[in-house]
Design a protein around this motif. Structure first.
Motif, PDB file in Angstrom:
ATOM      1  N   VAL A 214       1.082  -1.086  -0.085  1.00 41.53           N
ATOM      2  CA  VAL A 214       0.282   0.078   0.412  1.00 41.53           C
ATOM      3  C   VAL A 214       0.729   0.948   0.356  1.00 41.53           C
ATOM      4  CG1 VAL A 214      -2.092   1.392   0.993  1.00 41.53           C
ATOM      5  CG2 VAL A 214      -1.651  -1.239   1.034  1.00 41.53           C
ATOM      6  N   THR A 215       0.392   2.722  -0.625  1.00 41.36           N
ATOM      7  CA  THR A 215       1.622   3.320  -0.769  1.00 41.36           C
ATOM      8  C   THR A 215       0.829   3.916   0.510  1.00 41.36           C
ATOM      9  OG1 THR A 215       0.213   4.171  -2.548  1.00 41.36           O
ATOM     10  CG2 THR A 215       1.985   3.203  -3.135  1.00 41.36           C
ATOM     11  N   SER A 216       1.813   4.636   0.802  1.00 44.16           N
ATOM     12  CA  SER A 216       1.527   6.248   1.540  1.00 44.16           C
ATOM     13  C   SER A 216       0.764   6.006   3.206  1.00 44.16           C
ATOM     14  CB  SER A 216       0.870   7.570   0.206  1.00 44.16           C
ATOM     15  OG  SER A 216       1.669   8.598   2.153  1.00 44.16           O
ATOM     16  N   VAL A 217       0.244   6.862   3.839  1.00 49.15           N
ATOM     17  CA  VAL A 217      -0.734   6.204   4.883  1.00 49.15           C
ATOM     18  C   VAL A 217      -1.865   7.369   5.104  1.00 49.15           C
ATOM     19  CG1 VAL A 217       1.111   4.745   5.915  1.00 49.15           C
ATOM     20  CG2 VAL A 217       1.193   7.740   5.751  1.00 49.15           C
ATOM     21  N   CYS A 218      -2.865   7.217   5.684  1.00 48.51           N
ATOM     22  CA  CYS A 218      -3.789   7.364   6.183  1.00 48.51           C
ATOM     23  C   CYS A 218      -3.654   7.050   7.717  1.00 48.51           C
ATOM     24  CB  CYS A 218      -5.293   8.054   6.000  1.00 48.51           C
ATOM     25  SG  CYS A 218      -5.715   9.268   4.638  1.00 48.51           S
TER      26      CYS A 218
ATOM     27  N   ILE B 171       3.059  -5.080  11.193  1.00 52.46           N
ATOM     28  CA  ILE B 171       2.917  -4.984  10.274  1.00 52.46           C
ATOM     29  C   ILE B 171       4.293  -4.414   9.864  1.00 52.46           C
ATOM     30  CG2 ILE B 171       0.511  -4.764   9.333  1.00 52.46           C
ATOM     31  CD1 ILE B 171       0.681  -1.144  10.165  1.00 52.46           C
ATOM     32  N   THR B 172       4.874  -3.542   8.618  1.00 53.17           N
ATOM     33  CA  THR B 172       6.561  -3.166   8.494  1.00 53.17           C
ATOM     34  C   THR B 172       5.761  -1.925   7.528  1.00 53.17           C
ATOM     35  OG1 THR B 172       7.520  -5.089   8.710  1.00 53.17           O
ATOM     36  CG2 THR B 172       8.385  -3.360   7.835  1.00 53.17           C
ATOM     37  N   ILE B 173       6.304  -0.580   7.746  1.00 59.41           N
ATOM     38  CA  ILE B 173       6.575   0.646   7.065  1.00 59.41           C
ATOM     39  C   ILE B 173       7.470   0.936   6.609  1.00 59.41           C
ATOM     40  CG2 ILE B 173       5.057   2.971   7.257  1.00 59.41           C
ATOM     41  CD1 ILE B 173       3.471   1.767   9.238  1.00 59.41           C
ATOM     42  N   THR B 174       7.488   1.478   5.706  1.00 54.37           N
ATOM     43  CA  THR B 174       8.929   1.852   4.932  1.00 54.37           C
ATOM     44  C   THR B 174       8.384   3.841   5.100  1.00 54.37           C
ATOM     45  OG1 THR B 174       8.800   1.360   2.830  1.00 54.37           O
ATOM     46  CG2 THR B 174      10.355   0.019   4.360  1.00 54.37           C
TER      47      THR B 174
ATOM     48  N   ASN C 299      12.876  11.320   5.355  1.00 55.67           N
ATOM     49  CA  ASN C 299      12.850  11.735   5.649  1.00 55.67           C
ATOM     50  C   ASN C 299      11.307  12.092   6.760  1.00 55.67           C
ATOM     51  OD1 ASN C 299      10.097  12.806   4.384  1.00 55.67           O
ATOM     52  ND2 ASN C 299      11.469  12.898   2.703  1.00 55.67           N
ATOM     53  N   SER C 300      11.177  13.572   6.523  1.00 58.94           N
ATOM     54  CA  SER C 300      10.350  14.045   8.184  1.00 58.94           C
ATOM     55  C   SER C 300       9.260  12.885   8.520  1.00 58.94           C
ATOM     56  CB  SER C 300       9.915  15.164   7.587  1.00 58.94           C
ATOM     57  OG  SER C 300       9.025  15.332   6.561  1.00 58.94           O
ATOM     58  N   SER C 301       9.338  12.451   7.008  1.00 62.56           N
ATOM     59  CA  SER C 301       7.456  11.464   6.468  1.00 62.56           C
ATOM     60  C   SER C 301       8.484  10.178   8.381  1.00 62.56           C
ATOM     61  CB  SER C 301       7.889  11.181   5.567  1.00 62.56           C
ATOM     62  OG  SER C 301       7.265  12.028   4.997  1.00 62.56           O
ATOM     63  N   TYR C 302       9.060   9.462   8.015  1.00 60.28           N
ATOM     64  CA  TYR C 302       9.757   8.776   8.891  1.00 60.28           C
ATOM     65  C   TYR C 302       9.891   8.896  10.753  1.00 60.28           C
ATOM     66  CZ  TYR C 302      12.830   6.060  11.747  1.00 60.28           C
ATOM     67  OH  TYR C 302      12.943   5.187  12.947  1.00 60.28           O
ATOM     68  N   THR C 303       9.870  10.241  10.455  1.00 59.56           N
ATOM     69  CA  THR C 303       9.831  10.737  11.813  1.00 59.56           C
ATOM     70  C   THR C 303       8.329  10.735  12.463  1.00 59.56           C
ATOM     71  OG1 THR C 303      11.789  11.617  12.251  1.00 59.56           O
ATOM     72  CG2 THR C 303      10.220  12.410  13.907  1.00 59.56           C
ATOM     73  N   ALA C 304       7.348  11.513  11.940  1.00 62.44           N
ATOM     74  CA  ALA C 304       6.111  11.652  11.916  1.00 62.44           C
ATOM     75  C   ALA C 304       5.402   9.955  12.096  1.00 62.44           C
ATOM     76  CB  ALA C 304       5.023  12.088  10.543  1.00 62.44           C
TER      77      ALA C 304
ATOM     78  N   GLN D  16       5.575   4.461   1.890  1.00 61.75           N
ATOM     79  CA  GLN D  16       5.528   5.556   0.994  1.00 61.75           C
ATOM     80  C   GLN D  16       6.599   5.834  -0.329  1.00 61.75           C
ATOM     81  OE1 GLN D  16       8.327   8.745   3.296  1.00 61.75           O
ATOM     82  NE2 GLN D  16       7.175  10.222   1.919  1.00 61.75           N
ATOM     83  N   PHE D  17       5.565   6.640  -1.061  1.00 62.52           N
ATOM     84  CA  PHE D  17       5.848   7.393  -2.558  1.00 62.52           C
ATOM     85  C   PHE D  17       5.729   8.469  -2.528  1.00 62.52           C
ATOM     86  CE2 PHE D  17       7.072   3.786  -5.220  1.00 62.52           C
ATOM     87  CZ  PHE D  17       6.515   2.880  -4.853  1.00 62.52           C
ATOM     88  N   GLN D  18       6.419   9.373  -3.311  1.00 60.78           N
ATOM     89  CA  GLN D  18       5.812  11.069  -3.781  1.00 60.78           C
ATOM     90  C   GLN D  18       4.658  10.702  -4.356  1.00 60.78           C
ATOM     91  OE1 GLN D  18       8.698  13.769  -4.195  1.00 60.78           O
ATOM     92  NE2 GLN D  18      10.238  11.605  -4.454  1.00 60.78           N
TER      93      GLN D  18
END
Length: 285
Positions: A8-12, A73-76, A79-84, A127-129
């Protein structure tokens, strides 16, 4: 009930983390969220009260189920997205002690593309752009989970421009993280000392002229922008202006158009800023 989100891309974050984990209990069927149907005009007050009571109970049951989540679950992310995401995951695990969320920090998606190609080691959430989503959906078709059931109810609250980047046709394959807003900050004291009124800056040419004044009056010590001539920002910064011009890398027929007016304008603006390295208005960072 096991629901494995492998791709799954990105996150809500709240919604997708909840859907990614396993709800405790013996029920093997997925519980559907309660839906509030509009009350028909002919419905009596007593019938309406009974309907509202059932809906209230269904909503309460749904909320209770969200507090019994377990699984891993695992998330990759980077940058600041990782921290959040780490902070959000920690709070989520405090609320749901049986859940385990591993957040891995990566430099970019290079490794991920290899994982998607081989089908091994793929994280559950990635995470994707935004600009890379459609390429990934096309190149790795079938690798992403349909999350339309999660995202449909949020569509009305999203910035319309980002929605086509998250879907394959009518199918939602990603959730938005942000829409990459951009802005410029300035030092009010320096502008005042140099006699530059920010209200007079209406165009990029105005911006460049203001930069010349500030650069001259500070003896070259103050630049108007940090700009890496050969690094990441050498593409990202002009890209902002490129999009501002309504630019697209492809024409209506799908042909590459790197020589469009928008490209010329965007890179022309930065060329004016760095035409003389000894008098550059940008500072190489």
């Amino acid at each position: 009930m096991k629901r494995q989100l492998k791709k799954v891309t990105s996150v809500c974050l709240g919604a997708i983390l909840a859907a990614s984990l396993t709800a405790c209990g013996g029920n093997s069927a997925q519980q559907e969220p309660a839906v509030s149907a509009p009350v028909q005009n002919e419905q009596t007050a007593e019938e309406q009260k009974a309907t509202e009571s059932m809906e209230s109970q269904a909503s309460a049951d749904e909320q209770e189920s969200l507090w019994d989540l377990s699984g891993e679950i695992t998330i990759t992310a980077w940058n600041s997205s990782y921290t959040a995401i780490v902070e959000g995951a920690d709070r989520f695990m405090e609320m749901h002690p049986e859940a385990k969320i591993t957040v891995e920090q990566v430099a970019d998606n290079t490794k991920l593309f290899t994982q998607l190609t081989t089908g091994t080691g793929v994280p559950d959430i990635m995470q994707f752009q935004n600009r890379d989503d459609l390429t990934a959906f096309d190149k790795y078709a079938g690798s992403f989970l349909d999350i339309s059931d999660l995202m449909a109810k949020y569509e009305k609250d999203l910035v319309p421009a980002v929605i086509p980047l998250l879907k394959d046709g009518d199918t939602w394959l990603a959730a938005p993280w942000d829409v990459a807003p951009a802005m410029l900050f300035y030092r009010t004291d320096i502008f005042e000392e140099c006699g530059v009124n920010p209200e007079d800056i209406k165009t990029w040419d105005d911006y460049i002229e203001a930069g010349k004044v500030i650069n001259e009056k500070t003896n070259g010590k103050t630049k108007i922008m940090g700009f890496d001539y050969n690094g990441t920002s050498s593409f990202d910064m002009p890209l902002i202006i490129f999009y501002e011009q309504g630019g697209s890398f492809f024409d209506e027929s799908g042909n590459v158009q790197f020589n469009s007016d928008a490209v010329t304008t965007a890179f022309g603006i930065f060329q004016k800023m760095i035409v003389r390295p000894d008098r550059a208005l940008c500072k190489a960072v």
